[in-house]
Design an enzyme around this catalytic site. Structure first.
Site, mmCIF file in Angstrom:
data_model
loop_
_atom_site.group_PDB
_atom_site.id
_atom_site.type_symbol
_atom_site.label_atom_id
_atom_site.label_comp_id
_atom_site.label_asym_id
_atom_site.label_seq_id
_atom_site.Cartn_x
_atom_site.Cartn_y
_atom_site.Cartn_z
ATOM 1 N N TYR A 93 -20.433 -50.031 -20.628
ATOM 2 C CA TYR A 93 -21.010 -50.292 -19.303
ATOM 3 C C TYR A 93 -20.673 -49.162 -18.335
ATOM 4 C CZ TYR A 93 -21.478 -54.733 -21.627
ATOM 5 O OH TYR A 93 -21.800 -55.693 -22.558
ATOM 6 N N GLU A 145 -15.881 -56.489 -44.612
ATOM 7 C CA GLU A 145 -17.145 -56.715 -43.889
ATOM 8 C C GLU A 145 -17.982 -55.433 -43.877
ATOM 9 O OE1 GLU A 145 -18.839 -59.056 -42.483
ATOM 10 O OE2 GLU A 145 -17.491 -60.751 -42.264
ATOM 11 N N CYS A 205 -29.564 -61.129 -32.167
ATOM 12 C CA CYS A 205 -28.695 -62.308 -32.234
ATOM 13 C C CYS A 205 -29.461 -63.480 -31.644
ATOM 14 C CB CYS A 205 -27.386 -62.083 -31.484
ATOM 15 S SG CYS A 205 -26.130 -63.323 -31.923
ATOM 16 N N ARG A 248 -20.654 -63.155 -21.596
ATOM 17 C CA ARG A 248 -21.281 -64.483 -21.715
ATOM 18 C C ARG A 248 -21.765 -64.957 -20.355
ATOM 19 N NH1 ARG A 248 -17.156 -66.665 -26.450
ATOM 20 N NH2 ARG A 248 -17.750 -65.008 -27.898
ATOM 21 N N LYS A 262 -16.147 -53.565 -32.855
ATOM 22 C CA LYS A 262 -16.148 -54.310 -31.600
ATOM 23 C C LYS A 262 -15.099 -55.401 -31.585
ATOM 24 C CE LYS A 262 -19.446 -57.105 -29.149
ATOM 25 N NZ LYS A 262 -20.590 -57.919 -29.328
ATOM 26 N N LYS A 268 -16.789 -57.249 -36.249
ATOM 27 C CA LYS A 268 -16.816 -57.913 -34.942
ATOM 28 C C LYS A 268 -15.841 -59.071 -34.944
ATOM 29 C CE LYS A 268 -19.824 -60.247 -31.666
ATOM 30 N NZ LYS A 268 -21.198 -60.480 -31.229
ATOM 31 N N SER A 311 -17.418 -56.102 -22.579
ATOM 32 C CA SER A 311 -17.413 -56.528 -21.182
ATOM 33 C C SER A 311 -16.001 -56.722 -20.623
ATOM 34 C CB SER A 311 -18.223 -57.815 -21.043
ATOM 35 O OG SER A 311 -17.735 -58.813 -21.914
ATOM 36 N N CYS A 369 -27.713 -66.038 -29.890
ATOM 37 C CA CYS A 369 -26.894 -66.779 -28.923
ATOM 38 C C CYS A 369 -27.459 -66.758 -27.500
ATOM 39 C CB CYS A 369 -25.448 -66.312 -28.942
ATOM 40 S SG CYS A 369 -25.197 -64.620 -28.397
ATOM 41 N N ARG A 386 -16.599 -69.366 -31.625
ATOM 42 C CA ARG A 386 -17.275 -68.553 -32.644
ATOM 43 C C ARG A 386 -16.359 -68.198 -33.823
ATOM 44 N NH1 ARG A 386 -21.637 -67.938 -29.534
ATOM 45 N NH2 ARG A 386 -21.742 -66.557 -27.735
HETATM 46 C C1 PBG Z 1 -24.038 -61.515 -29.092
HETATM 47 C C2 PBG Z 1 -23.177 -60.471 -28.518
HETATM 48 C C3 PBG Z 1 -21.993 -60.627 -27.779
HETATM 49 C C4 PBG Z 1 -21.627 -59.361 -27.364
HETATM 50 C C5 PBG Z 1 -22.554 -58.468 -27.885
HETATM 51 N N1 PBG Z 1 -23.481 -59.169 -28.609
HETATM 52 C C6 PBG Z 1 -21.286 -61.845 -27.346
HETATM 53 C C7 PBG Z 1 -20.543 -62.667 -28.295
HETATM 54 O O1 PBG Z 1 -20.448 -62.413 -29.483
HETATM 55 O O2 PBG Z 1 -20.084 -63.697 -27.809
HETATM 56 C C8 PBG Z 1 -20.449 -59.036 -26.488
HETATM 57 C C9 PBG Z 1 -20.580 -57.775 -25.697
HETATM 58 C C10 PBG Z 1 -19.638 -57.657 -24.573
HETATM 59 O O3 PBG Z 1 -18.693 -58.442 -24.390
HETATM 60 O O4 PBG Z 1 -19.820 -56.719 -23.793
HETATM 61 N N2 PBG Z 1 -23.629 -62.111 -30.239
#
Ligand code: PBG
Length: 328
Positions: free
Chosen positions: A319, A239, A122, A211, A254, A201, A280, A124, A223
């Site tokens: 995690y 998707e 990614c 983040r 996710k 996602k 997270s 970001c 996003r």
């Molecule tokens: C990057 C990405 C994200 C996560 C995994 N890959 C963040 C997002 O899309 O903002 C989130 C993982 C998590 O919250 O543990 N694009």
């Protein structure tokens, strides 16, 4: 079924019987542990909203890799926390990028031999604006430009595969990226590198703590023009179909807990190996309750993971991987 001939409690009467008839099992080999790689030596920077999770310099990450291997964990998923960011996110595909260097070190370690070493794909974490693709500003507003972003993501995937990633995992949600990554990998002589696609996602509030960990919060906007609307299950199936057609080898769903129905539906429809990401916010929310003494940590953690497996996920990015593996 007819009571009293049928008494479902009979098979619950001892731990041995319960174990014999258990339908879903958790095992360390089905857990993937995310690692956040940062610059420096001897760095273990705590993430405030994620107790027990750190930004790790490569030497420290190596210790985690060894610990994961010793616990029998299935794999690790690498994210980069670079020192410098720019408009395009060039650190994502830099030959000496933080994850590329981490991969080279980690793959040399004997411990890595028993783990699947995955790299998130990614932009970001590497863009100054924090979006997952290239941003075009139009007056007061902006668009995340799909096709130029896809080219950069493909270059990123190739760079990560060349640095040693066993699996590349695109999480950007641009259209067409799986096909572009597949072609680019094949052209680069990496026809055998599998793609784990974050096919489903959602634009989720539960990514908030990540983040903070990855320093990837968008500097403006959100996003929602590329990640999916939380209300849409059928769209998630489209998707997934699209990513399979483009060459995805495995699927990643996710977030997990608020989307268990989506995981179950995908399991019923598709035969690809499928993982789910306990993100997270799911981790932080449970930890917040543990800190207050409101939930029993071990039981709640294992139950949260079991629910994701029961919904149909073959493996879980979490995690909690080390904590859970230690108990299993
Ligand atoms: C990057 C990405 C994200 C996560 C995994 N890959 C963040 C997002 O899309 O903002 C989130 C993982 C998590 O919250 O543990 N694009």
């Amino acid at each position: 079924m007819n009571f009293p001939a049928t008494r479902l409690r009979r098979l619950r009467s001892s731990a041995a019987l319960r174990s014999l008839v258990r339908e879903t099992r958790l095992e360390p080999s089905a857990l993937i542990y995310p690692l956040f790689l940062c610059e420096g030596v001897g760095v273990r920077r705590a993430i405030g909203s994620m107790p027990g999770v750190f930004n790790l310099s490569i030497d420290e990450a190596l210790k985690e890799v060894e610990a994961c291997a010793a616990l029998g964990i299935g794999g690790v998923l690498l994210f980069g926390v670079p020192d410098a960011k720019d408009e395009e996110g060039s650190g994502a595909w830099a030959e000496d990028g933080i994850v590329q260097r981490g991969l080279r070190t980690i793959k040399k370690s004997p411990a890595a031999g028993s783990l699947v070493v995955m790299a998130d794909v990614c932009l970001c974490e590497y863009t100054s604006h924090g979006h997952c693709g290239v941003v075009n500003r139009v007056g007061e507003s902006f668009v995340v430009d799909n096709d130029p972003s896809v080219a950069l993501l493909a270059a990123t995937a190739v760079s990560l595969a060349q640095a040693g990633a066993d699996v590349v995992a695109p999480s950007d949600m641009m259209d067409g990226r799986v096909g572009a990554i597949r072609s680019a990998l094949d052209e680069a002589g990496r026809a055998n590198t599998p793609i784990l696609s974050y096919a489903s996602k959602f634009a989720s509030a539960f990514y908030g703590p990540f983040r903070e960990a990855a320093g990837s919060a968008p500097q403006f906007g959100d996003r929602r023009t590329y990640q999916m609307d939380a209300a849409n299950l059928r769209e998630a199936m489209r998707e997934i179909e699209q990513d399979i057609a483009e060459g995805a080898d495995m699927l990643l769903m996710k977030p997990a807990m608020p989307y268990l129905d989506v995981i179950r539906e995908a399991r019923n429809r598709f035969d690809l190996p499928m993982g789910a990401y306990q993100v997270s916010g799911e981790y932080s929310m449970l930890h917040a309750a543990f800190q207050r003494g409101w939930l029993e940590p071990e039981r709640a953690m294992l139950e949260s993971l079991l629910g994701i497996r029961r919904a149909g996920a073959d493996f879980i990015v979490t995690y909690f991987a080390k904590d859970a593996a230690g108990l299993l």
